[in-house]
Scaffold this motif. Structure first.
Motif, PDB file in Angstrom:
ATOM      1  N   ASP A  17       0.828  -1.211   0.000  1.00  0.00           N
ATOM      2  CA  ASP A  17       0.000   0.000   0.000  1.00  0.00           C
ATOM      3  C   ASP A  17       0.860   1.258   0.000  1.00  0.00           C
ATOM      4  O   ASP A  17       0.537   2.255  -0.654  1.00  0.00           O
ATOM      5  N   TYR A  18       1.970   1.210   0.748  1.00  0.00           N
ATOM      6  CA  TYR A  18       2.893   2.353   0.798  1.00  0.00           C
ATOM      7  C   TYR A  18       3.395   2.687  -0.598  1.00  0.00           C
ATOM      8  O   TYR A  18       3.523   3.859  -0.962  1.00  0.00           O
ATOM      9  N   PRO A  24       1.096   5.758  -7.444  1.00  0.00           N
ATOM     10  CA  PRO A  24       2.104   4.693  -7.538  1.00  0.00           C
ATOM     11  C   PRO A  24       3.533   5.228  -7.494  1.00  0.00           C
ATOM     12  O   PRO A  24       3.843   6.277  -8.059  1.00  0.00           O
ATOM     13  N   GLY A  25       4.403   4.460  -6.813  1.00  0.00           N
ATOM     14  CA  GLY A  25       5.818   4.800  -6.765  1.00  0.00           C
ATOM     15  C   GLY A  25       6.169   5.771  -5.660  1.00  0.00           C
ATOM     16  O   GLY A  25       5.307   6.232  -4.906  1.00  0.00           O
ATOM     17  N   LYS A  26       7.464   6.095  -5.574  1.00  0.00           N
ATOM     18  CA  LYS A  26       7.970   6.944  -4.497  1.00  0.00           C
ATOM     19  C   LYS A  26       8.550   8.265  -4.997  1.00  0.00           C
ATOM     20  O   LYS A  26       9.087   9.049  -4.222  1.00  0.00           O
ATOM     21  N   LEU A  27       8.480   8.523  -6.298  1.00  0.00           N
ATOM     22  CA  LEU A  27       9.092   9.713  -6.872  1.00  0.00           C
ATOM     23  C   LEU A  27       8.124  10.453  -7.780  1.00  0.00           C
ATOM     24  O   LEU A  27       7.215   9.854  -8.343  1.00  0.00           O
ATOM     25  N   GLU A  28       8.367  11.743  -7.935  1.00  0.00           N
ATOM     26  CA  GLU A  28       7.701  12.533  -8.953  1.00  0.00           C
ATOM     27  C   GLU A  28       8.636  13.670  -9.356  1.00  0.00           C
ATOM     28  O   GLU A  28       9.615  13.957  -8.667  1.00  0.00           O
ATOM     29  N   VAL A  96      13.488  -0.671  -5.590  1.00  0.00           N
ATOM     30  CA  VAL A  96      14.702  -0.449  -4.802  1.00  0.00           C
ATOM     31  C   VAL A  96      15.413   0.806  -5.276  1.00  0.00           C
ATOM     32  O   VAL A  96      15.868   1.635  -4.474  1.00  0.00           O
ATOM     33  N   MET A  97      15.515   0.968  -6.589  1.00  0.00           N
ATOM     34  CA  MET A  97      16.221   2.133  -7.125  1.00  0.00           C
ATOM     35  C   MET A  97      15.460   3.429  -6.828  1.00  0.00           C
ATOM     36  O   MET A  97      16.062   4.466  -6.533  1.00  0.00           O
ATOM     37  N   GLU A  98      14.129   3.374  -6.901  1.00  0.00           N
ATOM     38  CA  GLU A  98      13.342   4.542  -6.488  1.00  0.00           C
ATOM     39  C   GLU A  98      13.613   4.867  -5.024  1.00  0.00           C
ATOM     40  O   GLU A  98      13.746   6.036  -4.649  1.00  0.00           O
ATOM     41  N   GLY A  99      13.681   3.831  -4.212  1.00  0.00           N
ATOM     42  CA  GLY A  99      13.964   4.047  -2.794  1.00  0.00           C
ATOM     43  C   GLY A  99      15.313   4.694  -2.574  1.00  0.00           C
ATOM     44  O   GLY A  99      15.469   5.578  -1.723  1.00  0.00           O
ATOM     45  N   PHE A 113      17.513  10.426 -10.892  1.00  0.00           N
ATOM     46  CA  PHE A 113      16.721   9.603 -11.801  1.00  0.00           C
ATOM     47  C   PHE A 113      17.152   8.161 -11.566  1.00  0.00           C
ATOM     48  O   PHE A 113      18.349   7.864 -11.561  1.00  0.00           O
ATOM     49  N   ASP A 114      16.188   7.298 -11.336  1.00  0.00           N
ATOM     50  CA  ASP A 114      16.533   5.875 -11.267  1.00  0.00           C
ATOM     51  C   ASP A 114      16.424   5.301 -12.672  1.00  0.00           C
ATOM     52  O   ASP A 114      15.444   5.545 -13.382  1.00  0.00           O
ATOM     53  N   ILE A 115      17.441   4.554 -13.097  1.00  0.00           N
ATOM     54  CA  ILE A 115      17.516   4.008 -14.455  1.00  0.00           C
ATOM     55  C   ILE A 115      17.781   2.509 -14.360  1.00  0.00           C
ATOM     56  O   ILE A 115      18.845   2.092 -13.886  1.00  0.00           O
TER      57      ILE A 115
END
Length: 759
Positions: A17-18, A24-28, A96-99, A113-115
């Motif tokens: 849920d987090y 969705p996701g942890k970045l913008e 993981v990379m977003e984190g 930027f996560d790639i």
């Protein structure tokens, strides 16, 4: 389903849920420039963008001036060695990379930027990374399996002129080395003398050993083991990285290797180290069982086998977590800010030493709040700092920047003292505007009495006072309670050495205190017995009496109980014809700058005279922060358009202010939006005395002032300093129950500022 299974299922769903909600996701991505008009569009894109492009074409380094490159890091992975999950592929590694990107932003203000790259050939992967160099200021390689990670990093370092850092290797190595430095200090051993056994020959294990060798460990004292046992000179088929650690030895098993060893370094798998093996190590062994989530040996078992063992793991639920977040945000911050072309050994060692030294320093107040209930004092259970230690950014990044400059890989010079101060303002939003207050407070030593001396926030604020000011704290409270809470919170303050202690139950000055209180209050219906009772239980009254008697220079109260209750006792004891509460001023720190709001607590419905006094006092206090006051008297009426009480009081206050020359700008009566929008105000009331945006809002009743204060804090994410009690000659300040440790420290600095320095 068992309760344990239910909890596991609930935790799993909570984690999902987090990641999914509210979006969705942890970045913008957010714009940093306005995009509201056609003019904005023409500057952001065509034709204005061409000007920036042409400048960068002439000088590529100008990309740092005109684009986000200088603060932009790529977090790149192919998902072949995701921590605890293995080779799950590029797409599955994205959370993981977003984190990782979120951690860069949270801890160091670095954009990412996560790639995720679907490429398993290390040379092709390296080529892809190198082609991204124009976009980024640095590259963080992540979760790439060994030995491919060595190949990718080597090629990228050779071809790119920006920092390239494989965090799984070097981040782990730096933090583990910092823990080792401090563990050896406690154990009374030297790095160059100890025997090291490393279990796990992957990227992290090899990097950890190389880091320890760079700091003085001797190659001949190191044995490395992989899944086949000791890596020795007679083994064949070793990778170049493993071959570097092949030793001439008859030892073949971990049991044999650990005999008499001083340090065990585990970056392998769960349960591979036993208590029996630990017992064969040297006295007081250092055990770094870093496998995650289950270490090579659980700390309880290791300590049972060797009670003096110094233990670190990769887990957050045990002391001494070797966590890469202690390193990578800050080493990148320092590298980016000096335009480093690489992250070299000197910068890594500087990072190690800064982290280790920070753990040996007194723990900051903010860390104590974040980790309540843990003893955060340098020792066996506190070898390295906690991730939320706010000192990491200014301390580590500055050390890294200095090392880059000294070692010749920096392309930009920095004033390191100014740089450190700038980073502190990034951590503590109040640091920049509070700087002149702290500087003034350091000019003298004042005695500040805290009425609620048993409160943990006050204890931490007192500790911070000793570190950051020259003032001496006085705490009112029961000795046994204070000592118990100091022990529980891991605070190293010493009663009657670091602070004066006033025991309300048995202080020898009790007769003098109640006698003074009785003399003040005898004409207000207070009897001697009542005075005795109040001075036994009312710590605010005790603090006020101490200031009245000259035994303290200023008092701080209000962490517990309503503001008006404390105000009554302050008024009763400390008010005089010259000194009396005029108003309460709150500084709200916003992204657009500071904004002061008054009167938030004192005069519920002020008269015109009281309102004028508040304006004058607010202007005087605002100058303490190095700010030129621009005061707006805010009301429901706007320049006389409404016949209301607030309008009439405003006009009366303005008439009083106009009766003498003032050395600050002021105007009224007006709505809040007119105060903050000069263009709107000019349309409504051209030619007024106030220029630009008002930075002090004085309201005609506490309801309006309090509402403005709370909205700015709650909706606009404003950080409050205050409320500052004006009119008392800096002899008393009343905080509110929600005050933080940093807020108390700020108030102590204000209380510690000599009156002559601001009024």
């Amino acid at each position: 389903m068992s309760s344990n299974n239910t909890k596991v299922a609930a935790d799993r769903q909570a984690a999902l849920d987090y990641h999914e909600y509210p979006k969705p996701g942890k970045l913008e991505i957010r714009a940093t420039k306005p995009m509201a008009t056609g003019r904005d569009l023409s500057r952001a894109y065509s034709p204005g963008v061409a000007e920036a492009c042409l400048e960068i074409a002439k000088d590529p380094d100008d990309a740092r001036r005109y684009t986000a490159k200088g603060n932009l890091v790529a977090v790149i992975s192919n998902g072949t060695a995701v921590l605890g999950l293995g080779n799950i592929g590029a797409q599955a590694s994205k959370p993981v990379m977003e984190g990782k990107a979120v951690l860069f932003k949270k801890f160091a203000g670095i954009d990412c930027f996560d790639i995720e790259v679907d490429e398993n050939d290390p040379e092709r992967l390296a080529d892809l990374v190198c082609r991204l160099a124009p976009t980024f200021g640095a590259v963080n390689l992540e979760d790439i399996k060994a030995p491919d990670c060595f190949i990718v990093e080597r090629i990228c370092r050779e071809r790119m002129s920006i920092p390239v850092f494989h965090d799984d290797q070097h981040g782990t190595a730096i933090v583990a080395a910092a823990a080792a430095v401090n563990a050896l200090r406690i154990a009374g051993k030297r790095l160059e003398d100890i025997r090291i056994v490393a279990l796990g020959a992957g990227a992290a294990g090899i990097a950890c050993l190389k880091m320890l060798m760079a700091m003085g460990a001797r190659a001949e004292n190191i044995l490395m083991l992989d899944s086949k046992g000791v890596i020795h000179a007679e083994r064949t088929g070793l990778s170049p990285e493993k071959a570097e650690f092949a030793r001439e030895t008859k030892l073949r098993t971990i049991d044999e290797a650990l005999e008499g060893a001083d340090l065990f370094l585990g970056v392998s798998g769960p349960g591979l180290l036993t208590g029996e093996m630990v017992a064969r190590m040297a006295e007081g062994p250092i055990i770094f069982a870093l496998a995650n989530p289950t270490p090579e040996i659980m700390p309880e078992e290791a300590r049972a086998a060797s009670p003096k063992a110094l233990i670190a793991t990769g887990r957050s639920d045990y002391p001494n977590q070797v966590n890469n977040v202690l390193c990578f945000p800050f080493i990148f911050r320092g590298a980016l800010d000096v335009g480093a072309t690489e992250i070299n050994e000197a910068m890594k060692i500087a990072c190690v030493e800064a982290i280790a030294e920070l753990a040996r320093a007194t723990t900051s107040a903010e860390v104590g709040v974040a980790y309540q209930g843990e003893r955060l004092t340098f020792g066996p259970d506190y070898l390295i700092p906690k991730p939320f230690d706010p000192r990491l950014l200014p301390t580590v990044a500055t050390a890294v920047a200095k090392a880059a400059i000294d070692s010749g890989v920096a392309t930009r010079e920095l004033d390191l003292d100014a740089y450190r101060q700038r980073l502190q303002t990034q951590v503590y939003r109040s640091a920049l505007i509070m700087r002149p207050v702290f500087e003034a407070a350091r000019q003298v030593q004042r005695r500040i009495v805290f009425a609620e001396g048993e409160e943990p926030r006050v204890l931490r604020a007192a500790q911070a006072m000793l570190e950051e000011t020259t003032d001496r704290p006085i705490l009112i409270g029961r000795p046994e309670v204070i000592e118990m809470r100091l022990e529980r919170e891991g605070i190293t303050l010493r009663p009657n050495q670091d602070f004066e202690l006033v025991n309300p139950e048995s202080d020898t000055r009790f007769r003098d205190y109640w006698g003074s209180y009785f003399e003040i209050m005898r004409r207000k219906g207070v009897t001697p017995d009542q005075a005795k009772s109040i001075l036994r239980t009312n710590t605010t009254a005790i603090a006020a009496v101490m200031v009245h008697r000259g035994e303290a220079d200023s008092m701080i109260c209000g962490t517990v109980g309503p503001y008006v209750w404390h105000l009554r006792h302050v008024r009763e004891v400390l008010s005089t014809d010259e000194l009396h509460p005029v108003g309460a001023l709150s500084l709200i720190i916003l992204d657009k700058g500071p904004l002061f709001v008054a009167d938030t607590h004192i005069n519920i419905e002020p008269t015109g005279q009281q309102l004028a006094e508040t304006v004058i006092a607010a202007a005087r206090h605002v100058r303490r922060f190095g700010v030129d006051p621009k005061v707006a008297v805010c009301s429901g009426s706007q320049f006389g358009n409404l016949d209301s009480r607030s309008g009439r009081v405003s006009q009366e206050a303005l008439a009083i202010l106009d009766g003498a020359a003032r050395d600050f700008e002021y105007e009224g009566e007006m709505h809040t939006d007119a105060a903050l929008d000069p263009e709107l105000r000019e349309r409504l009331f051209p030619g007024g005395r106030l220029t630009g945006r008002a930075n002090v809002l004085v309201y005609t009743n506490t309801d309006a002032a309090g509402a403005a204060r709370n909205l700015l804090k709650s909706v606009a994410d404003g950080l409050e300093v205050g409320p500052i009690l004006m009119g008392m000659g800096n002899r008393a300040h009343i905080v509110t129950p929600g005050v933080t440790v940093r807020g108390l420290l700020n108030m102590a600095a204000l209380a510690g500022t000599p009156v002559a320095s601001y009024g």
